[in-house]
Design a protein around this motif. Structure first.
Motif, PDB file in Angstrom:
ATOM      1  N   THR A   1       0.689  -3.314  -4.379  1.00 30.41           N
ATOM      2  CA  THR A   1      -0.304  -2.236  -4.239  1.00 30.41           C
ATOM      3  C   THR A   1       0.310  -0.860  -4.006  1.00 30.41           C
ATOM      4  O   THR A   1       1.273  -0.700  -3.250  1.00 30.41           O
TER       5      THR A   1
ATOM      6  N   VAL B   1     -10.683   2.830  -2.591  1.00 28.72           N
ATOM      7  CA  VAL B   1     -11.149   3.323  -1.279  1.00 28.72           C
ATOM      8  C   VAL B   1     -11.111   2.131  -0.335  1.00 28.72           C
ATOM      9  O   VAL B   1     -11.751   1.104  -0.626  1.00 28.72           O
ATOM     10  N   LEU B   2     -10.388   2.234   0.749  1.00 30.95           N
ATOM     11  CA  LEU B   2     -10.269   1.104   1.685  1.00 30.95           C
ATOM     12  C   LEU B   2     -11.647   0.581   2.083  1.00 30.95           C
ATOM     13  O   LEU B   2     -12.579   1.370   2.334  1.00 30.95           O
ATOM     14  N   THR B   3     -11.743  -0.730   2.178  1.00 34.03           N
ATOM     15  CA  THR B   3     -13.045  -1.354   2.476  1.00 34.03           C
ATOM     16  C   THR B   3     -13.483  -1.161   3.930  1.00 34.03           C
ATOM     17  O   THR B   3     -14.588  -1.536   4.296  1.00 34.03           O
TER      18      THR B   3
ATOM     19  N   VAL C   1      -9.857 -11.431  -1.577  1.00 34.43           N
ATOM     20  CA  VAL C   1      -8.916 -11.525  -0.449  1.00 34.43           C
ATOM     21  C   VAL C   1      -9.750 -11.851   0.780  1.00 34.43           C
ATOM     22  O   VAL C   1     -10.604 -11.058   1.179  1.00 34.43           O
ATOM     23  N   ILE C   2      -9.555 -13.036   1.331  1.00 28.13           N
ATOM     24  CA  ILE C   2     -10.356 -13.432   2.501  1.00 28.13           C
ATOM     25  C   ILE C   2      -9.406 -13.855   3.614  1.00 28.13           C
ATOM     26  O   ILE C   2      -8.676 -14.840   3.488  1.00 28.13           O
TER      27      ILE C   2
ATOM     28  N   ARG D   1     -17.076 -11.539   3.001  1.00 24.74           N
ATOM     29  CA  ARG D   1     -17.480 -12.291   4.186  1.00 24.74           C
ATOM     30  C   ARG D   1     -18.533 -13.340   3.845  1.00 24.74           C
ATOM     31  O   ARG D   1     -19.612 -12.998   3.348  1.00 24.74           O
TER      32      ARG D   1
ATOM     33  N   VAL E   1      -7.766  -2.419  -6.418  1.00 23.39           N
ATOM     34  CA  VAL E   1      -8.358  -3.106  -5.265  1.00 23.39           C
ATOM     35  C   VAL E   1      -9.607  -2.312  -4.909  1.00 23.39           C
ATOM     36  O   VAL E   1      -9.545  -1.091  -4.750  1.00 23.39           O
TER      37      VAL E   1
ATOM     38  N   PRO F   1     -11.023  -7.289  -1.417  1.00 27.37           N
ATOM     39  CA  PRO F   1     -11.066  -7.672   0.000  1.00 27.37           C
ATOM     40  C   PRO F   1     -12.429  -7.233   0.540  1.00 27.37           C
ATOM     41  O   PRO F   1     -13.279  -6.769  -0.231  1.00 27.37           O
TER      42      PRO F   1
ATOM     43  N   LYS G   1       0.835  -1.222   0.000  1.00 27.75           N
ATOM     44  CA  LYS G   1       0.000   0.000   0.000  1.00 27.75           C
ATOM     45  C   LYS G   1       0.857   1.254   0.000  1.00 27.75           C
ATOM     46  O   LYS G   1       0.742   2.123   0.871  1.00 27.75           O
TER      47      LYS G   1
HETATM   48  O1  LIG Z   1      -5.136  -4.154  -0.155  1.00 27.81           O
HETATM   49  C1  LIG Z   1      -5.803  -4.950   0.497  1.00 27.81           C
HETATM   50  O2  LIG Z   1      -5.627  -6.157   0.390  1.00 27.81           O
HETATM   51  C2  LIG Z   1      -6.924  -4.416   1.302  1.00 27.81           C
HETATM   52  C3  LIG Z   1      -7.543  -3.269   0.827  1.00 27.81           C
HETATM   53  C4  LIG Z   1      -8.762  -2.846   1.410  1.00 27.81           C
HETATM   54  O3  LIG Z   1      -9.371  -1.873   0.965  1.00 27.81           O
HETATM   55  N1  LIG Z   1      -9.260  -3.565   2.443  1.00 27.81           N
HETATM   56  C5  LIG Z   1      -8.624  -4.665   2.962  1.00 27.81           C
HETATM   57  O4  LIG Z   1      -9.172  -5.271   3.895  1.00 27.81           O
HETATM   58  N2  LIG Z   1      -7.420  -5.069   2.421  1.00 27.81           N
HETATM   59  C6  LIG Z   1      -6.691  -6.210   3.021  1.00 27.81           C
HETATM   60  O5  LIG Z   1      -7.455  -7.390   2.892  1.00 27.81           O
HETATM   61  C7  LIG Z   1      -7.340  -8.200   4.058  1.00 27.81           C
HETATM   62  C8  LIG Z   1      -8.718  -8.417   4.623  1.00 27.81           C
HETATM   63  O6  LIG Z   1      -8.641  -9.261   5.717  1.00 27.81           O
HETATM   64  P1  LIG Z   1      -9.936  -9.791   6.470  1.00 27.81           P
HETATM   65  O7  LIG Z   1     -10.755  -8.584   6.837  1.00 27.81           O
HETATM   66  O8  LIG Z   1      -9.382 -10.511   7.652  1.00 27.81           O
HETATM   67  O9  LIG Z   1     -10.664 -10.679   5.499  1.00 27.81           O
HETATM   68  C9  LIG Z   1      -6.384  -7.485   5.006  1.00 27.81           C
HETATM   69  O10 LIG Z   1      -5.106  -8.064   4.848  1.00 27.81           O
HETATM   70  C10 LIG Z   1      -6.354  -6.046   4.507  1.00 27.81           C
HETATM   71  O11 LIG Z   1      -5.086  -5.452   4.651  1.00 27.81           O
END
Ligand SMILES: O=C(O)c1cc(=O)[nH]c(=O)n1[C@@H]1O[C@H](COP(=O)(O)O)[C@@H](O)[C@H]1O
Length: 236
Positions: free
Chosen positions: A86, A122-124, A213-214, A186, A161, A183, A62
């Motif tokens: 990233t 935008v971060l999730t 990404v889980i 769920r 992302v 990511p 990031k």
């Molecule tokens: O770049 C990422 O992977 C990322 C971007 C984002 O917007 N949100 C996000 O959750 N992530 C990554 O995705 C993974 C999500 O993990 P969990 O929430 O445990 O499923 C973490 O390693 C975060 O760093």
């Protein structure tokens, strides 16, 4: 590509021992993410081991800095021979364009394939309220995410992302060749944690994600392998 190969599992732990234990407990995982927690804790030590085991690697650093610094970090990261890297889209056009060039240069010096540079939109973990009230961004969140993806695409980045809530729109506008990694995914049986714009894995893939990404639904489970297999079964 099989469903299994479309799930990236993050090694969000702080020691090499924990990371190796997780990798050993999930032999069916083909794509691992090394992110800030592990990289800041242990540096690149895990990367050669993952490569020896023929795993793909998402190096999620990031990056967010001035163009010269981003380019230097991209050049260095590309030498590890990772698959994805990233950079925050908000680093700006010059930093993104420089990153595209720098990963090629870095990879060439190490004689490896360059990673695909992908932009964080935008971060999730953020919701509309955070965007409007704290970050003072005067656009609706989906529109802002789309604009960040378009900036990345115009700058030559390989993908973005994004949250699975926005992925359908990004897929429609950015086309099929733009890599979309989601990511914030769920299964119905997992806790949301700090994620704010999540959907189920099935909905994320249906909406056009290339990779999911889980993390915690698998890694914080008492039986990570069973949790991973359950997600794959629910997807097939
Ligand atoms: O770049 C990422 O992977 C990322 C971007 C984002 O917007 N949100 C996000 O959750 N992530 C990554 O995705 C993974 C999500 O993990 P969990 O929430 O445990 O499923 C973490 O390693 C975060 O760093």
């Amino acid at each position: 590509m099989s469903v299994t190969d479309r799930i990236i599992v993050p090694l969000d732990v702080s020691t090499e021992t924990e990371a190796v234990a997780l990798i050993d407990s999930l032999p069916q995982v083909s794509f691992w993410k090394v992110g800030l927690e592990l990289f800041v804790s242990t540096g690149p030590t895990l990367l050669p081991m993952l490569k020896e085991r023929n795993k793909r690697i998402f190096l999620d650093l990031k990056l967010h800095d001035i163009p010269n610094t981003v380019a230097g970090a991209c050049r260095a990261a590309a030498r590890y021979g990772v698959d994805l890297l990233t950079i925050h889209a908000t680093a700006g056009r010059s930093a993104l364009k420089g990153a595209v060039e720098a990963v090629r240069e870095g990879a060439a010096t190490a004689n490896v394939e360059p990673p695909k540079p992908i932009a964080i939109t935008v971060l999730t973990s953020l919701n509309s309220r955070d965007l409007a009230f704290d970050l003072k961004i005067p656009l609706e969140l989906p529109e802002y995410a789309l604009q960040m993806a378009l900036l990345a695409q115009e700058s030559g980045m390989a993908g973005a992302v994004c949250s699975p809530k926005e992925v359908a729109q990004l897929r429609r506008v950015c086309g099929d060749d733009f890599l979309l990694v989601c990511p914030g995914v769920r299964p119905t049986w997992a806790n949301l944690g700090d994620q704010r714009r999540a959907t189920t894995p099935a909905d994320a893939l249906k909406a056009g994600a290339d990779y999911l990404v889980i993390g915690r639904p698998i890694t914080a489970s008492e039986d990570p392998a069973a949790a991973f297999d359950r997600i794959c079964e629910e997807l097939t």
